[in-house]
Scaffold this motif. Structure first.
Motif, PDB file in Angstrom:
ATOM      1  N   VAL A 126      13.214  -1.101 -24.648  1.00  0.00           N
ATOM      2  CA  VAL A 126      12.149  -1.777 -23.906  1.00  0.00           C
ATOM      3  C   VAL A 126      11.930  -3.188 -24.438  1.00  0.00           C
ATOM      4  CG1 VAL A 126       9.696  -1.711 -23.326  1.00  0.00           C
ATOM      5  CG2 VAL A 126      11.054   0.375 -23.193  1.00  0.00           C
ATOM      6  N   GLY A 127      12.030  -3.329 -25.758  1.00  0.00           N
ATOM      7  CA  GLY A 127      11.882  -4.660 -26.354  1.00  0.00           C
ATOM      8  C   GLY A 127      12.955  -5.620 -25.876  1.00  0.00           C
ATOM      9  N   GLN A 128      14.181  -5.136 -25.752  1.00  0.00           N
ATOM     10  CA  GLN A 128      15.258  -5.974 -25.237  1.00  0.00           C
ATOM     11  C   GLN A 128      14.984  -6.380 -23.790  1.00  0.00           C
ATOM     12  OE1 GLN A 128      18.439  -7.172 -26.497  1.00  0.00           O
ATOM     13  NE2 GLN A 128      17.207  -6.891 -28.327  1.00  0.00           N
ATOM     14  N   ILE A 129      14.507  -5.446 -22.998  1.00  0.00           N
ATOM     15  CA  ILE A 129      14.274  -5.730 -21.581  1.00  0.00           C
ATOM     16  C   ILE A 129      13.142  -6.749 -21.423  1.00  0.00           C
ATOM     17  CG2 ILE A 129      13.498  -4.705 -19.396  1.00  0.00           C
ATOM     18  CD1 ILE A 129      15.047  -2.151 -20.252  1.00  0.00           C
ATOM     19  N   GLN A 130      12.086  -6.584 -22.196  1.00  0.00           N
ATOM     20  CA  GLN A 130      10.977  -7.538 -22.095  1.00  0.00           C
ATOM     21  C   GLN A 130      11.390  -8.923 -22.576  1.00  0.00           C
ATOM     22  OE1 GLN A 130       8.294  -5.205 -24.473  1.00  0.00           O
ATOM     23  NE2 GLN A 130       7.330  -4.235 -22.688  1.00  0.00           N
ATOM     24  N   GLY A 131      12.101  -8.957 -23.693  1.00  0.00           N
ATOM     25  CA  GLY A 131      12.509 -10.247 -24.237  1.00  0.00           C
ATOM     26  C   GLY A 131      13.529 -10.939 -23.356  1.00  0.00           C
ATOM     27  N   GLY A 132      14.492 -10.177 -22.841  1.00  0.00           N
ATOM     28  CA  GLY A 132      15.498 -10.758 -21.958  1.00  0.00           C
ATOM     29  C   GLY A 132      14.887 -11.282 -20.683  1.00  0.00           C
ATOM     30  N   THR A 133      13.964 -10.532 -20.130  1.00  0.00           N
ATOM     31  CA  THR A 133      13.274 -10.958 -18.913  1.00  0.00           C
ATOM     32  C   THR A 133      12.570 -12.296 -19.148  1.00  0.00           C
ATOM     33  OG1 THR A 133      12.957  -8.679 -18.203  1.00  0.00           O
ATOM     34  CG2 THR A 133      11.431 -10.313 -17.297  1.00  0.00           C
ATOM     35  N   THR A 134      11.971 -12.432 -20.318  1.00  0.00           N
ATOM     36  CA  THR A 134      11.219 -13.649 -20.617  1.00  0.00           C
ATOM     37  C   THR A 134      12.135 -14.869 -20.715  1.00  0.00           C
ATOM     38  OG1 THR A 134       9.600 -12.287 -21.744  1.00  0.00           O
ATOM     39  CG2 THR A 134       9.535 -14.639 -22.210  1.00  0.00           C
ATOM     40  N   GLN A 135      13.334 -14.704 -21.254  1.00  0.00           N
ATOM     41  CA  GLN A 135      14.264 -15.838 -21.296  1.00  0.00           C
ATOM     42  C   GLN A 135      14.667 -16.270 -19.889  1.00  0.00           C
ATOM     43  OE1 GLN A 135      17.417 -15.012 -24.123  1.00  0.00           O
ATOM     44  NE2 GLN A 135      16.002 -15.057 -25.835  1.00  0.00           N
ATOM     45  N   GLY A 136      14.753 -15.301 -18.969  1.00  0.00           N
ATOM     46  CA  GLY A 136      15.042 -15.652 -17.576  1.00  0.00           C
ATOM     47  C   GLY A 136      13.876 -16.369 -16.915  1.00  0.00           C
ATOM     48  N   ILE A 137      12.660 -15.971 -17.279  1.00  0.00           N
ATOM     49  CA  ILE A 137      11.469 -16.675 -16.788  1.00  0.00           C
ATOM     50  C   ILE A 137      11.500 -18.125 -17.259  1.00  0.00           C
ATOM     51  CG2 ILE A 137       8.953 -16.841 -17.058  1.00  0.00           C
ATOM     52  CD1 ILE A 137       8.910 -13.749 -17.231  1.00  0.00           C
ATOM     53  N   GLY A 138      11.888 -18.306 -18.513  1.00  0.00           N
ATOM     54  CA  GLY A 138      11.972 -19.661 -19.060  1.00  0.00           C
ATOM     55  C   GLY A 138      12.930 -20.529 -18.267  1.00  0.00           C
ATOM     56  N   LEU A 139      14.103 -19.980 -17.922  1.00  0.00           N
ATOM     57  CA  LEU A 139      15.069 -20.763 -17.149  1.00  0.00           C
ATOM     58  C   LEU A 139      14.514 -21.085 -15.759  1.00  0.00           C
ATOM     59  CD1 LEU A 139      17.845 -22.045 -16.742  1.00  0.00           C
ATOM     60  CD2 LEU A 139      18.721 -19.795 -16.091  1.00  0.00           C
ATOM     61  N   ALA A 140      13.768 -20.172 -15.200  1.00  0.00           N
ATOM     62  CA  ALA A 140      13.235 -20.407 -13.860  1.00  0.00           C
ATOM     63  C   ALA A 140      12.181 -21.514 -13.844  1.00  0.00           C
ATOM     64  CB  ALA A 140      12.629 -19.108 -13.309  1.00  0.00           C
ATOM     65  N   LEU A 141      11.373 -21.590 -14.884  1.00  0.00           N
ATOM     66  CA  LEU A 141      10.165 -22.419 -14.795  1.00  0.00           C
ATOM     67  C   LEU A 141      10.102 -23.621 -15.731  1.00  0.00           C
ATOM     68  CD1 LEU A 141       7.453 -19.626 -14.439  1.00  0.00           C
ATOM     69  CD2 LEU A 141       8.370 -21.120 -12.649  1.00  0.00           C
ATOM     70  N   MET A 142      10.831 -23.587 -16.842  1.00  0.00           N
ATOM     71  CA  MET A 142      10.585 -24.685 -17.787  1.00  0.00           C
ATOM     72  C   MET A 142      11.757 -25.098 -18.658  1.00  0.00           C
ATOM     73  SD  MET A 142       8.167 -22.476 -20.400  1.00  0.00           S
ATOM     74  CE  MET A 142       7.389 -21.559 -19.088  1.00  0.00           C
TER      75      MET A 142
END
Lengths: 781, 160
Positions: free
Chosen positions: A680-696
């Protein structure tokens, strides 16, 4: 607002877990007390500090280097240039095209030119500034599409072309053709999409300690993803046999692909051997932006043809990746981009061209998602556009075309095992939606712009978006990808103890936890010691490509089985009946569940130790004959595929272009969750890096120079930017993989980016064809 | 210069300190306390958070001479009062899986300690606001929120 994840610890968590148990990290305790020794924390009494002088120009000839003033500085012990590299002056993961220190030309801003050792880092920095380099500055080649032209000047006078067919600055061209892409379709959508250059932005900077040894060799304590590939490159450049270059893993402060390539490893060893003193090198954050490769920026052109019912008839894609100055892992990245360009969808007629170019931009290479990230933004943007053109719900369109077990990849490879694309999409779609924003009151902290007080709700629109993606697990295209593990079982102080030794890099993902879980499960032992990773044992391969639990987990399992067989053989030799027996709770347990003997009693003073390699199933290179008629770029190039889907709910201030993510929901098949906490930690952290690419997140490069090499100007998501996350973990099991597991680390990074953008499109009605999305893209101003 | 200050309750002295050094450098390289981390060294990431006379600061932004005669408390000094080796915040970070690579962890633990000292039962919005200066690249923050909630609940149990 708090949204629980489905795998939250329930109070049954344990530091001594077996496979499938929520198991706490054994290195968690030293990490919370500050005792954990990261590579930048190492220290020796008589050590010196090493620093690097880097090129200020993206492209220049080096006429001369004068180190006199630097060397004369009080406190300085050594100043080295390329002339002091005794072995190979070039290194590289796949192609040795990168100078250890610039020889006659610099090809990117930040390229190392000279290195200095001194008794204080500031002394070394000031001395480095006194080195006089006479550059003949040349016009940089910075536009990747222009660099494809046969008329373009060359980044490398003799570019590597024998290894992979290309031409001019083309490092590799991957051409995939299957079926008949000349077909016509009822509905055709085309699109052009761009992805900016993302940084891995691990927090622990490049660093390490090189210690000269009495045998003329060197011991290097280093944060890396693959000890043995570093060892090979360091030894080649030092001109030493590999057994004189011994690497030990120091604490790794995150990796995400940025530690696949060598950074300061060779430099620190060169200085250590020259000065005969331990050398510590630690990059600053600014230097770190120059010191490692980044995610390739991409430009993509897509054409999708579909029937009225939504069935894909054909997909055409051209993706151009900017590889920057040196090859790094670019040949493999472009292969992945081409392989996954269509997305996890059935389509029998495909025409894909993937190009990767040499330019004078910063070198690009591995980052979590490895080529699949860029094309996922392309194919998912196209699926949204196609759904709109057809008037079909975008999730239903995806499900209608969803790949399933037995589907064919564009490369003709049959997708084996579970490919739950439709189920993952249904799960994120069916998950309960967050409550609508209240209309009669507002909390600034819940609005785009936050406490900056930019809106009280006026101009704020909510959008919901979806995306699905996939990629390969393990090294592909025929690479013999394997790991090595040694497991020892013995009695220490009356207690049964298993010791596990590998060279696999724990980078924070939880590998050593899983290795201990495997040993406990296979050997029925409570106490497991993870021996520190080093090169005194065979290679483990890289902590990359979501492969380390698969490969090193497989090797630990195999070594444990061999140890168990040894124990059972001992028991059998003593006349015990062990047919079908297992090891459980310190005992040999017969097939009927009866305890046959205590393992500790049986062992006594003896030690059972076994070393095993685990090689994953062979893969095939893609067919590369560019002149051949018919289907090309074909082959079962990949070991295993891993899938994830995302739903993003976003509130968007359409007047100011500000975004607040309300919630992200991820569904992912992990085959088998060996440690649910880490999964779950990998999924949450990986998702967040994708959010970063999308927005900032974007490294802004202009004229070959990085404009934002700092955390002030290169933004990664903070806790305020990251929404509550729902995670749904599927465990569908891969019969070919150890314990049925499927690689976990990368898939969540792949589809979260397009899902965010899809939500922004839903809120704004704008096409949004580039990531990261900027406020002016949202407002259209 | 000579620097005299108090670190985790013990008087310390460092000689030959170059005045351009940061408190972070002095702690890590001269005091043998590398638990305070060096991720950005310009006050953006929070990984070097320490208390300076009880105020949470980024040690990278404090010049070494500014610490003269003052008291510094680092992550290494957090658990000195507890018998089990970990204080309740550290324990909560381990239990909830809030630690992956761990490089951000000492700073986050210091920031959490500061938050809970001032706001014993924070809402999620208050936790996010308080930890907004601490970057984590591994976890996506979800389990860090879990850790802070758990630590707050235990702190409340102990000191109602």
């Amino acid at each position: 607002m708090s949204v629980p994840t489905t795998q939250r610890p329930t109070g049954t968590e344990t530091a001594t877990g077996r496979l499938g148990d929520i198991t706490l990290l054994p290195d968690g305790i030293p990490k919370v007390t500050g005792d954990f020794a990261y590579s930048s924390d190492l220290w020796m009494d008589d050590m010196l500090w090493g620093v690097t002088l880097r090129s200020p120009h993206p492209r220049a000839r080096v006429r001369s280097i004068d180190i006199g003033a630097a060397l004369a500085t009080a406190g300085v012990t050594a100043v080295l240039t390329h002339e002091d590299v005794p072995g190979s002056k070039y290194y590289g993961l796949e192609i040795a095209d990168q100078p250890v220190l610039a020889v006659d030309e610099v090809r990117y801003t930040g390229e190392p030119v000279a290195i200095v050792a001194a008794d204080h880092p500031e002394t070394a920095r000031r001395a480095a500034a006194k080195i006089v380099v006479d550059y003949e500055v040349l016009d940089p080649i910075t536009d990747s599409r222009a660099a494809m032209s046969p008329d373009s000047p060359l980044v490398h006078a003799t570019p590597t072309q024998d290894h992979y067919p290309g031409g001019g600055n083309i490092l590799r061209h991957v051409r995939i053709r299957r079926g008949d892409p000349t077909l016509t379709a009822d509905v055709v959508v085309t699109g052009e999409y761009d992805v900016g250059m993302q940084d891995q932005a691990f927090l622990g900077p490049e660093s390490g300690l090189a210690v000269p040894a009495e045998d003329g060799g060197v011991d290097l304590f280093i944060a890396t993803q693959w000890l043995h590939v570093d060892q090979r490159q360091v030894a080649e450049s030092l001109g030493l046999p590999e057994d004189k270059v011994r690497l030990s893993l120091a604490g790794v402060g995150g990796a995400f692909g940025a530690r696949e390539d060598v950074s300061m490893q060779i430099h620190a060893c060169l200085l250590a051997l020259r000065t005969n003193k331990p050398i510590k090198m630690v990059y600053s954050r600014e230097e770190s932006f120059y010191g490692h490769v980044h995610r390739h920026p991409a430009t993509m052109r897509y054409e999708h043809g579909a029937n009225r019912d939504g069935t894909l008839v054909y997909v055409k894609c051209e993706v151009v990746l900017d590889g920057g100055a040196y090859a790094s892992s670019s040949p493999a990245v472009v292969s992945n981009a081409a392989s996954f360009a269509v997305g996890p969808y059935n389509c029998d007629n495909v025409l894909i061209d993937g190009y990767i170019l040499y330019t004078n931009n910063p070198p690009c290479g591995a980052m979590r998602g490895f080529g699949a990230v860029q094309v996922c933004f392309g194919h998912e943007s196209q699926m949204d556009k196609l759904a709109a053109a057809l008037g079909i719900d975008p999730v239903e369109l995806r499900i209608h075309n969803a790949m399933a077990e037995g589907s064919l990849m564009p490369t003709g490879q049959v997708v084996e095992g579970a490919a739950p694309v439709a189920e993952l999409l249904r799960r994120v779609k069916d998950a309960p939606l967050p409550a609508a924003a209240p209309t009669d009151s507002y909390d600034l902290r819940a609005l785009p712009g936050g406490v900056s007080n930019t809106t009280h709700g006026e101009g704020v629109r909510r959008g919901v978006g979806y995306a699905v993606g996939f990629k390969n697990v393990g090294y592909s295209e025929g690479f013999d990808d394997f790991s090595t593990a040694r497991v020892r079982l013995e009695v220490v102080g009356g207690e049964l103890v298993a010791t596990v030794h590998t060279a696999a890099a724990e980078v924070g993902q939880g590998l050593i936890t899983v290795m201990a879980q495997i040993a406990r499960t296979e050997l029925g032992v409570e106490q497991v010691i993870n021996q520190p990773a080093d090169t005194s044992i065979g290679t483990a391969g890289s902590t990359s490509a979501s492969r380390q639990t698969y490969c090193t987990g497989g090797a630990v399992q195999a070594a444990c089985e061999a140890v168990r067989d040894g124990i059972l053989a001992m028991a059998s030799a003593r006349g015990l009946s062990v047919e079908g027996a297992a090891l459980r709770d310190g005992k040999i347990v017969a097939a009927d569940g009866a305890a046959v003997a205590s393992v500790a009693d049986l062992l006594g003073e003896e030690i059972v130790e076994e070393t095993r390699e685990f090689h994953h199933r062979p893969t095939e290179p893609l067919t590369r004959d560019l002149g051949a008629p018919g289907d090309i770029g074909q082959g079962a190039a990949h070991l295993q595929f891993a899938f994830a889907a995302h739903r993003v709910v976003a509130d968007v201030d359409v007047e100011l272009g500000l975004v607040r993510l309300v919630e992200v929901t991820t569904a992912q098949d992990v085959g088998k969750a060996l440690n649910p906490l880490s999964v779950v930690g990998q999924i949450q952290g990986g998702t967040t890096q994708g959010i970063g690419l999308a927005l900032m997140e974007e490294i802004q490069v202009k004229d070959g120079k990085i404009r934002n090499p700092s955390f002030t100007d290169y933004l990664i998501p903070t806790i305020l930017d990251t929404p509550p996350m729902q995670v749904q973990v599927l465990e569908l099991g891969d019969p070919h993989a150890p314990y049925g597991l499927r690689g976990v680390g990368e898939p969540p990074t792949i589809s979260s980016t397009p899902a965010v953008v899809s939500a922004l499109r839903a809120a704004t009605g704008r096409p949004l064809t580039r990531v990261p999305v900027r406020p002016e893209h949202i407002t259209g101003t | 210069m000579r620097l005299t200050f108090d670190v985790n309750g013990v008087g310390q002295q460092a000689d030959d300190v170059w005045p351009g050094e940061s408190l972070l450098y002095v702690l890590r390289e001269r005091m043998g306390l590398p638990g305070t981390k060096n991720a950005c060294e310009q006050g953006e990431c929070g990984s070097c958070s320490v208390y300076l006379d009880g105020t949470l600061v980024c040690a990278c932004l404090v010049a070494a001479p500014q610490a003269q005669g003052r008291a510094v408390r680092t992550v290494e000094g957090l658990a000195t009062d507890s018998a089990g080796g970990l204080d309740h915040i550290q324990q909560a970070f381990v239990e909830t899986g809030a630690v992956q690579c761990g490089f951000c962890t000492p700073g986050l633990i210091m920031a959490t300690d500061d938050l809970l000292a001032n706001t014993p039962t924070p809402s999620d919005a208050e936790i996010r606001e308080a930890l907004a200066g601490n970057l984590c690249r591994c976890t996506g923050y979800e389990k860090i929120l879990d850790a802070v909630r758990l630590a707050a609940s235990r702190r409340t149990e102990v000191t109602p």
